[in-house]
Motif scaffolding. Sequence first.
Motif, PDB file in Angstrom:
ATOM      1  N   ASP A  77      46.450  -8.907   9.118  1.00  0.00           N
ATOM      2  CA  ASP A  77      45.418  -9.807   9.629  1.00  0.00           C
ATOM      3  C   ASP A  77      44.831  -9.205  10.902  1.00  0.00           C
ATOM      4  O   ASP A  77      45.511  -9.087  11.925  1.00  0.00           O
ATOM      5  CB  ASP A  77      46.025 -11.181   9.921  1.00  0.00           C
ATOM      6  CG  ASP A  77      44.980 -12.226  10.297  1.00  0.00           C
ATOM      7  OD1 ASP A  77      43.799 -11.857  10.492  1.00  0.00           O
ATOM      8  OD2 ASP A  77      45.343 -13.413  10.383  1.00  0.00           O
ATOM      9  N   GLY A  78      43.551  -8.824  10.834  1.00  0.00           N
ATOM     10  CA  GLY A  78      42.870  -8.256  11.994  1.00  0.00           C
ATOM     11  C   GLY A  78      42.453  -9.278  13.024  1.00  0.00           C
ATOM     12  O   GLY A  78      41.894  -8.912  14.071  1.00  0.00           O
ATOM     13  N   LEU A  79      42.684 -10.569  12.727  1.00  0.00           N
ATOM     14  CA  LEU A  79      42.453 -11.661  13.682  1.00  0.00           C
ATOM     15  C   LEU A  79      41.005 -11.761  14.151  1.00  0.00           C
ATOM     16  O   LEU A  79      40.718 -12.394  15.170  1.00  0.00           O
ATOM     17  CB  LEU A  79      43.367 -11.511  14.908  1.00  0.00           C
ATOM     18  CG  LEU A  79      44.869 -11.570  14.635  1.00  0.00           C
ATOM     19  CD1 LEU A  79      45.642 -11.271  15.919  1.00  0.00           C
ATOM     20  CD2 LEU A  79      45.264 -12.938  14.098  1.00  0.00           C
ATOM     21  N   GLY A  80      40.073 -11.146  13.432  1.00  0.00           N
ATOM     22  CA  GLY A  80      38.674 -11.209  13.835  1.00  0.00           C
ATOM     23  C   GLY A  80      38.333 -10.356  15.034  1.00  0.00           C
ATOM     24  O   GLY A  80      37.207 -10.404  15.535  1.00  0.00           O
ATOM     25  N   LYS A  81      39.287  -9.546  15.511  1.00  0.00           N
ATOM     26  CA  LYS A  81      39.027  -8.678  16.664  1.00  0.00           C
ATOM     27  C   LYS A  81      38.269  -7.417  16.237  1.00  0.00           C
ATOM     28  O   LYS A  81      37.453  -6.874  16.978  1.00  0.00           O
ATOM     29  CB  LYS A  81      40.343  -8.276  17.334  1.00  0.00           C
ATOM     30  CG  LYS A  81      41.100  -9.440  17.945  1.00  0.00           C
ATOM     31  CD  LYS A  81      42.414  -8.955  18.539  1.00  0.00           C
ATOM     32  CE  LYS A  81      43.193 -10.104  19.158  1.00  0.00           C
ATOM     33  NZ  LYS A  81      44.500  -9.644  19.724  1.00  0.00           N
ATOM     34  N   LYS A 101      42.826  -9.185   5.664  1.00  0.00           N
ATOM     35  CA  LYS A 101      41.742 -10.057   6.098  1.00  0.00           C
ATOM     36  C   LYS A 101      41.474  -9.876   7.580  1.00  0.00           C
ATOM     37  O   LYS A 101      42.346  -9.424   8.341  1.00  0.00           O
ATOM     38  CB  LYS A 101      42.082 -11.516   5.811  1.00  0.00           C
ATOM     39  CG  LYS A 101      43.321 -12.031   6.548  1.00  0.00           C
ATOM     40  CD  LYS A 101      43.600 -13.483   6.187  1.00  0.00           C
ATOM     41  CE  LYS A 101      44.812 -14.027   6.946  1.00  0.00           C
ATOM     42  NZ  LYS A 101      45.016 -15.472   6.663  1.00  0.00           N
ATOM     43  N   SER A 102      40.258 -10.230   8.003  1.00  0.00           N
ATOM     44  CA  SER A 102      39.907 -10.284   9.424  1.00  0.00           C
ATOM     45  C   SER A 102      38.644 -11.131   9.551  1.00  0.00           C
ATOM     46  O   SER A 102      37.553 -10.704   9.169  1.00  0.00           O
ATOM     47  CB  SER A 102      39.683  -8.887  10.004  1.00  0.00           C
ATOM     48  OG  SER A 102      39.571  -8.952  11.410  1.00  0.00           O
ATOM     49  N   ASN A 104      35.344 -12.852   9.983  1.00  0.00           N
ATOM     50  CA  ASN A 104      34.020 -12.448  10.472  1.00  0.00           C
ATOM     51  C   ASN A 104      33.932 -10.943  10.780  1.00  0.00           C
ATOM     52  O   ASN A 104      33.006 -10.499  11.462  1.00  0.00           O
ATOM     53  CB  ASN A 104      33.599 -13.253  11.704  1.00  0.00           C
ATOM     54  CG  ASN A 104      32.183 -13.789  11.565  1.00  0.00           C
ATOM     55  OD1 ASN A 104      31.697 -14.026  10.463  1.00  0.00           O
ATOM     56  ND2 ASN A 104      31.505 -13.969  12.674  1.00  0.00           N
ATOM     57  N   GLN A 105      34.880 -10.180  10.281  1.00  0.00           N
ATOM     58  CA  GLN A 105      34.896  -8.725  10.414  1.00  0.00           C
ATOM     59  C   GLN A 105      35.082  -8.119   9.022  1.00  0.00           C
ATOM     60  O   GLN A 105      35.031  -8.818   8.019  1.00  0.00           O
ATOM     61  CB  GLN A 105      36.016  -8.277  11.350  1.00  0.00           C
ATOM     62  CG  GLN A 105      35.901  -8.796  12.765  1.00  0.00           C
ATOM     63  CD  GLN A 105      34.875  -8.033  13.591  1.00  0.00           C
ATOM     64  OE1 GLN A 105      34.434  -6.949  13.224  1.00  0.00           O
ATOM     65  NE2 GLN A 105      34.481  -8.608  14.717  1.00  0.00           N
ATOM     66  N   ARG A 106      35.311  -6.832   8.962  1.00  0.00           N
ATOM     67  CA  ARG A 106      35.610  -6.167   7.698  1.00  0.00           C
ATOM     68  C   ARG A 106      37.120  -6.164   7.497  1.00  0.00           C
ATOM     69  O   ARG A 106      37.876  -5.870   8.416  1.00  0.00           O
ATOM     70  CB  ARG A 106      35.089  -4.731   7.729  1.00  0.00           C
ATOM     71  CG  ARG A 106      33.618  -4.594   8.108  1.00  0.00           C
ATOM     72  CD  ARG A 106      33.333  -3.140   8.400  1.00  0.00           C
ATOM     73  NE  ARG A 106      31.924  -2.900   8.751  1.00  0.00           N
ATOM     74  CZ  ARG A 106      31.486  -2.661   9.980  1.00  0.00           C
ATOM     75  NH1 ARG A 106      32.344  -2.645  10.996  1.00  0.00           N
ATOM     76  NH2 ARG A 106      30.211  -2.428  10.209  1.00  0.00           N
ATOM     77  N   ALA A 107      37.550  -6.485   6.283  1.00  0.00           N
ATOM     78  CA  ALA A 107      38.978  -6.353   5.990  1.00  0.00           C
ATOM     79  C   ALA A 107      39.356  -4.872   5.976  1.00  0.00           C
ATOM     80  O   ALA A 107      40.262  -4.445   6.676  1.00  0.00           O
ATOM     81  CB  ALA A 107      39.319  -7.009   4.662  1.00  0.00           C
ATOM     82  N   ILE A 108      38.640  -4.060   5.183  1.00  0.00           N
ATOM     83  CA  ILE A 108      38.827  -2.610   5.154  1.00  0.00           C
ATOM     84  C   ILE A 108      37.496  -1.945   5.448  1.00  0.00           C
ATOM     85  O   ILE A 108      36.491  -2.227   4.782  1.00  0.00           O
ATOM     86  CB  ILE A 108      39.365  -2.135   3.798  1.00  0.00           C
ATOM     87  CG1 ILE A 108      40.764  -2.716   3.524  1.00  0.00           C
ATOM     88  CG2 ILE A 108      39.413  -0.603   3.746  1.00  0.00           C
ATOM     89  CD1 ILE A 108      41.336  -2.329   2.176  1.00  0.00           C
ATOM     90  N   ASP A 127      38.694 -13.870   3.125  1.00  0.00           N
ATOM     91  CA  ASP A 127      38.510 -14.550   4.417  1.00  0.00           C
ATOM     92  C   ASP A 127      38.006 -13.624   5.514  1.00  0.00           C
ATOM     93  O   ASP A 127      38.401 -13.748   6.678  1.00  0.00           O
ATOM     94  CB  ASP A 127      39.826 -15.197   4.860  1.00  0.00           C
ATOM     95  CG  ASP A 127      40.391 -16.179   3.851  1.00  0.00           C
ATOM     96  OD1 ASP A 127      39.613 -16.639   2.988  1.00  0.00           O
ATOM     97  OD2 ASP A 127      41.598 -16.472   3.900  1.00  0.00           O
ATOM     98  N   SER A 128      37.125 -12.689   5.150  1.00  0.00           N
ATOM     99  CA  SER A 128      36.527 -11.761   6.108  1.00  0.00           C
ATOM    100  C   SER A 128      35.014 -11.807   5.923  1.00  0.00           C
ATOM    101  O   SER A 128      34.513 -12.483   5.031  1.00  0.00           O
ATOM    102  CB  SER A 128      37.045 -10.341   5.856  1.00  0.00           C
ATOM    103  OG  SER A 128      38.458 -10.312   5.848  1.00  0.00           O
TER     104      SER A 128
END
Length: 309
Positions: A77-81, A101-102, A104-108, A127-128
């Motif tokens: 989980d990239g936490l949206g960072k 997932k992340s 509002n960001q890119r998962a990969i 959820d990204s």
Amino acid sequence: YSLGEDLIFQTPPTPPTSRTIPTTINVPADYSTIQAGLDASIDGDTISVSKGIYKENIVINKNVKLVGEAANFVTIDGLGKDSAITINGAEDFLIQEFVIKSQNQRAIYCLAINKTKGTIKNILLKDSKWGIYAENNCELTILNNIIYNNRASDNKDGGGIFIKDNLSHNITTEIRNNTIDDNHHGIWIESSKIKSINNIITSNMGSGTSVGVYLKNGEINNSYSNIWGNGTNSVGNVGIGDGGISLDPRFVNTKERNYHLIWGSGDVSPCIDAGSPNTNYNDGKLLTGTNYRSDMGAYGGIDNIGWNL
């Protein structure tokens, strides 16, 4: 480290190793974070990740295999960072069996300032803003993933897969046996060459314009896929392709994200035994010894073997 534990590890980077023989690095047994394991790795290593939630933004720039213990029980989980995983300069990588997932960001994110080539397989991307976002000299093989609920917070952008600017590098991205459902866009292609086969691309809708498959200034070889129920099914020279259909895929339960196909008697999915007749893509032998023609979607094809959902 237990499933659901709400911790963010702060292990400092590990100095480069002097090893020359590849090995398996276990996370968290050997290193408490995935990035620390990657930092300690050399080309040819396998980073094996146990069940748990890893709140990290990791970078892959080596020829390694990053493998989760079980697809539905190991989360990055990239936490949206930032992107949960960023890839650049690895010419032989594998990412397999994770939830990634992340918000509002890119998962990969495959950046590919340097030549990058590898396989993304058996992943839940969700959820990204974008599930997979690849550009430039990034040659991906995208196999048997389930990709859902990827969209910007305002639902006006984002989607399952974005492939951009690979034409000038003379490479092709292969997208095979994926289930891409309930994103803003399904697959968005700009100035790139794509082989799309045995996919299910359905119910990708958002506010404003949303598209199942969008193609601009590129080329797509699209076949044996189901493109149905999207805001607009396709834009550009996509077409339904050889063996293509546009029908309700009849998933077991989309509300519960159960993307298995209904089979047996009665309301059978039209995606069963509807993938490419090429025997290289067959579902594999079951206990009966029968080798079945590939189903469309993430649960079809030889690379389906090993899903644990």
